[in-house]
Design a protein around this motif. Structure first.
Motif, mmCIF file in Angstrom:
data_model
loop_
_atom_site.group_PDB
_atom_site.id
_atom_site.type_symbol
_atom_site.label_atom_id
_atom_site.label_comp_id
_atom_site.label_asym_id
_atom_site.label_seq_id
_atom_site.Cartn_x
_atom_site.Cartn_y
_atom_site.Cartn_z
ATOM 1 N N PHE A 1 84.448 47.735 23.993
ATOM 2 C CA PHE A 1 83.615 48.723 24.680
ATOM 3 C C PHE A 1 83.135 49.790 23.692
ATOM 4 O O PHE A 1 81.979 50.218 23.735
ATOM 5 N N ALA A 2 84.030 50.206 22.792
ATOM 6 C CA ALA A 2 83.645 51.179 21.780
ATOM 7 C C ALA A 2 82.556 50.614 20.878
ATOM 8 O O ALA A 2 81.580 51.299 20.539
ATOM 9 N N SER A 3 82.702 49.345 20.516
ATOM 10 C CA SER A 3 81.691 48.696 19.680
ATOM 11 C C SER A 3 80.357 48.602 20.405
ATOM 12 O O SER A 3 79.297 48.818 19.819
ATOM 13 N N LEU A 4 80.418 48.300 21.691
ATOM 14 C CA LEU A 4 79.202 48.187 22.503
ATOM 15 C C LEU A 4 78.446 49.511 22.549
ATOM 16 O O LEU A 4 77.210 49.545 22.485
ATOM 17 N N LEU A 5 79.191 50.618 22.625
ATOM 18 C CA LEU A 5 78.578 51.945 22.708
ATOM 19 C C LEU A 5 78.264 52.539 21.337
ATOM 20 O O LEU A 5 77.597 53.574 21.245
ATOM 21 N N ASP B 1 96.140 39.230 40.671
ATOM 22 C CA ASP B 1 97.472 39.838 40.781
ATOM 23 C C ASP B 1 98.280 39.620 39.503
ATOM 24 O O ASP B 1 99.009 40.515 39.059
ATOM 25 N N ARG B 2 98.155 38.425 38.889
ATOM 26 C CA ARG B 2 98.882 38.154 37.651
ATOM 27 C C ARG B 2 98.388 39.051 36.524
ATOM 28 O O ARG B 2 99.173 39.530 35.704
ATOM 29 N N LEU B 3 97.086 39.282 36.510
ATOM 30 C CA LEU B 3 96.510 40.146 35.477
ATOM 31 C C LEU B 3 97.040 41.565 35.611
ATOM 32 O O LEU B 3 97.424 42.201 34.626
ATOM 33 N N LEU B 4 97.110 42.070 36.849
ATOM 34 C CA LEU B 4 97.622 43.419 37.074
ATOM 35 C C LEU B 4 99.123 43.491 36.791
ATOM 36 O O LEU B 4 99.608 44.442 36.182
ATOM 37 N N ALA B 5 99.851 42.466 37.251
ATOM 38 C CA ALA B 5 101.307 42.477 37.091
ATOM 39 C C ALA B 5 101.724 42.348 35.626
ATOM 40 O O ALA B 5 102.809 42.795 35.241
ATOM 41 N N SER B 6 100.866 41.752 34.808
ATOM 42 C CA SER B 6 101.214 41.559 33.400
ATOM 43 C C SER B 6 101.321 42.877 32.649
ATOM 44 O O SER B 6 101.977 42.957 31.598
ATOM 45 N N GLY B 7 100.669 43.922 33.174
ATOM 46 C CA GLY B 7 100.644 45.191 32.466
ATOM 47 C C GLY B 7 99.657 45.218 31.327
ATOM 48 O O GLY B 7 99.502 46.225 30.631
ATOM 49 N N ASP B 8 98.934 44.112 31.106
ATOM 50 C CA ASP B 8 98.018 44.018 29.969
ATOM 51 C C ASP B 8 96.799 44.918 30.113
ATOM 52 O O ASP B 8 96.089 45.153 29.140
ATOM 53 N N LEU B 9 96.536 45.381 31.316
ATOM 54 C CA LEU B 9 95.378 46.252 31.517
ATOM 55 C C LEU B 9 95.748 47.728 31.459
ATOM 56 O O LEU B 9 94.901 48.586 31.679
ATOM 57 N N PHE B 10 97.017 48.010 31.198
ATOM 58 C CA PHE B 10 97.459 49.395 31.201
ATOM 59 C C PHE B 10 97.948 49.786 29.807
ATOM 60 O O PHE B 10 98.846 49.162 29.249
ATOM 61 N N ARG B 11 97.365 50.812 29.276
ATOM 62 C CA ARG B 11 97.593 51.203 27.883
ATOM 63 C C ARG B 11 99.078 51.379 27.549
ATOM 64 O O ARG B 11 99.539 50.956 26.493
ATOM 65 N N TYR B 12 99.841 52.003 28.424
ATOM 66 C CA TYR B 12 101.202 52.402 28.053
ATOM 67 C C TYR B 12 102.227 51.297 28.207
ATOM 68 O O TYR B 12 103.383 51.467 27.849
ATOM 69 N N THR B 13 101.821 50.152 28.738
ATOM 70 C CA THR B 13 102.760 49.031 28.851
ATOM 71 C C THR B 13 102.274 47.817 28.074
ATOM 72 O O THR B 13 102.898 46.771 28.121
ATOM 73 N N ALA B 14 101.153 47.960 27.367
ATOM 74 C CA ALA B 14 100.555 46.809 26.703
ATOM 75 C C ALA B 14 100.822 46.832 25.201
ATOM 76 O O ALA B 14 100.837 47.882 24.585
ATOM 77 N N PRO B 15 101.024 45.664 24.596
ATOM 78 C CA PRO B 15 101.169 45.605 23.135
ATOM 79 C C PRO B 15 99.826 45.872 22.449
ATOM 80 O O PRO B 15 98.783 45.939 23.097
ATOM 81 N N ALA B 16 99.864 45.968 21.140
ATOM 82 C CA ALA B 16 98.664 46.368 20.386
ATOM 83 C C ALA B 16 97.497 45.409 20.572
ATOM 84 O O ALA B 16 96.339 45.817 20.592
ATOM 85 N N ASP B 17 97.788 44.118 20.687
ATOM 86 C CA ASP B 17 96.708 43.146 20.790
ATOM 87 C C ASP B 17 96.502 42.657 22.227
ATOM 88 O O ASP B 17 95.946 41.586 22.455
ATOM 89 N N ALA B 18 96.951 43.450 23.192
ATOM 90 C CA ALA B 18 96.818 43.070 24.599
ATOM 91 C C ALA B 18 95.367 43.225 25.064
ATOM 92 O O ALA B 18 94.567 43.894 24.408
ATOM 93 N N PRO B 19 95.015 42.620 26.194
ATOM 94 C CA PRO B 19 93.642 42.712 26.694
ATOM 95 C C PRO B 19 93.098 44.126 26.827
ATOM 96 O O PRO B 19 91.930 44.363 26.552
ATOM 97 N N VAL B 20 93.953 45.092 27.223
ATOM 98 C CA VAL B 20 93.436 46.458 27.376
ATOM 99 C C VAL B 20 92.996 47.021 26.029
ATOM 100 O O VAL B 20 91.968 47.700 25.928
ATOM 101 N N ALA B 21 93.742 46.722 24.974
ATOM 102 C CA ALA B 21 93.374 47.209 23.646
ATOM 103 C C ALA B 21 92.100 46.528 23.160
ATOM 104 O O ALA B 21 91.217 47.174 22.570
ATOM 105 N N LEU B 22 91.993 45.224 23.411
ATOM 106 C CA LEU B 22 90.787 44.498 23.015
ATOM 107 C C LEU B 22 89.583 44.988 23.792
ATOM 108 O O LEU B 22 88.476 45.118 23.245
ATOM 109 N N LEU B 23 89.783 45.260 25.073
ATOM 110 C CA LEU B 23 88.699 45.787 25.900
ATOM 111 C C LEU B 23 88.199 47.122 25.353
ATOM 112 O O LEU B 23 86.991 47.358 25.268
ATOM 113 N N GLU B 24 89.122 47.988 24.971
ATOM 114 C CA GLU B 24 88.737 49.294 24.420
ATOM 115 C C GLU B 24 87.943 49.129 23.126
ATOM 116 O O GLU B 24 86.926 49.809 22.906
ATOM 117 N N GLN B 25 88.385 48.210 22.277
ATOM 118 C CA GLN B 25 87.684 47.977 21.016
ATOM 119 C C GLN B 25 86.274 47.445 21.261
ATOM 120 O O GLN B 25 85.306 47.888 20.630
#
Length: 211
Positions: A154-158, A128-152
Motif C-alpha cells: 500500500f505504501a508503494s502504491l501511494l 474466519d481463518r484469515l481473521l483467526a490467524s492474526g495475520d491481519l493484525f500488526r501486533y500479533t503478526a510476524p515480520a513477513d505476515a500478510p499485514v506487513a506485506l499489505l502495508e508495504q
C-alpha cells in the motif's frame, strides 16, 4: 425468465460434472457452450464465473487465463460471492495477477458481504481463518505476515515511505489527525452528512468538529 435461466445454468453444471448415478457422462465442452450462451445472452453471474474457471484451467475450452479473469470480474461486478472470493485468492497468491494483498483483502471482504452462510460456507470459513490467524493484525503478526506485506504494498502504491494498517476507519481518522500535530481544541471541518465515527474521531483527537 429468471427461473428458466437458472435452470439452464443447472443443466450446464450437470454437463460439466456429469451425473454418474443417472448415467450422465461429463461433457465440459458442451457445458462451456451452454455457459457461454447464458453468459452472453443473459449476463448470468454463475455462468460467467464458470466460464472464468474453465478458461483459466482450460477445462472444456481453449485455455485463456486473461479471458478467464475478464469473466470473473464481470461476475464479481454483479456481487457474485464465489467470483469475489476467487479473485481474492488470485491476488493473495499472486496467480495470473500481480501479488496484491490490498486487493485480495478487498475481494475477501466483498465476498463475505455478498455470500450466504448456507450457500457459501467455504467463503465464511476462509474469511474466519484469515481473521483467526492474526495475520491481519500488526501486533500479533510476524515480520513477513500478510499485514506487513499489505502495508508495504500500500505504501508503494501511494509512493509513501510507510503505511500502517489499523482495525477501523475510526482509528485511521484518529491517527491521521494526530499525525497532523494539531493543537488541542483545533477546529476540524467535517461534512454535515456523515457518520458518528467522524466527529467522534475528531473529539478523541482533542479537537473540535465543525459541521
Amino acid at each position: 425468465l429468471r427461473i428458466c435461466v437458472d435452470a439452464l445454468v443447472r443443466i450446464a453444471d450437470y454437463q460439466r460434472t456429469g451425473i454418474p448415478a443417472a448415467g450422465v457422462d461429463r461433457n465440459p465442452a458442451a457445458a462451456g457452450r451452454t455457459y457461454l450462451k447464458i453468459a452472453t445472452t443473459y449476463g448470468h453471474p454463475s455462468a460467467q464465473f464458470a466460464l472464468g474457471i474453465m478458461n483459466i484451467k482450460g477445462e472444456g475450452v481453449k485455455q485463456n487465463p486473461q479471458q478467464g479473469l475478464k469473466w470473473l470480474i464481470a461476475a464479481a461486478r454483479k456481487r457474485h460471492a464465489p467470483s469475489e472470493a476467487y479473485l481474492g485468492d488470485l491476488y493473495w497468491e499472486g496467480k495470473l495477477v500481480r501479488l496484491d494483498r490490498t486487493r485480495a483483502v478487498m475481494w475477501y471482504i466483498l465476498a463475505q458481504q455478498s455470500a450466504r452462510p448456507e450457500e457459501n460456507p467455504e467463503i465464511f470459513d476462509r474469511f474466519d481463518r484469515l481473521l483467526a490467524s492474526g495475520d491481519l493484525f500488526r501486533y500479533t503478526a510476524p515480520a513477513d505476515a500478510p499485514v506487513a506485506l499489505l502495508e508495504q504494498e500500500f505504501a508503494s502504491l501511494l509512493g509513501a515511505r510507510y503505511a500502517l494498517a489499523v482495525s477501523s476507519c475510526s482509528a485511521a481518522l484518529f491517527l491521521s489527525l494526530k499525525a497532523l500535530d494539531l493543537p488541542k481544541g483545533a477546529k476540524v471541518l467535517i461534512p454535515a452528512f456523515t457518520f458518528a465515527a467522524v466527529p467522534s474521531s475528531v473529539v478523541h483527537a482533542e479537537c473540535e468538529p465543525v459541521l
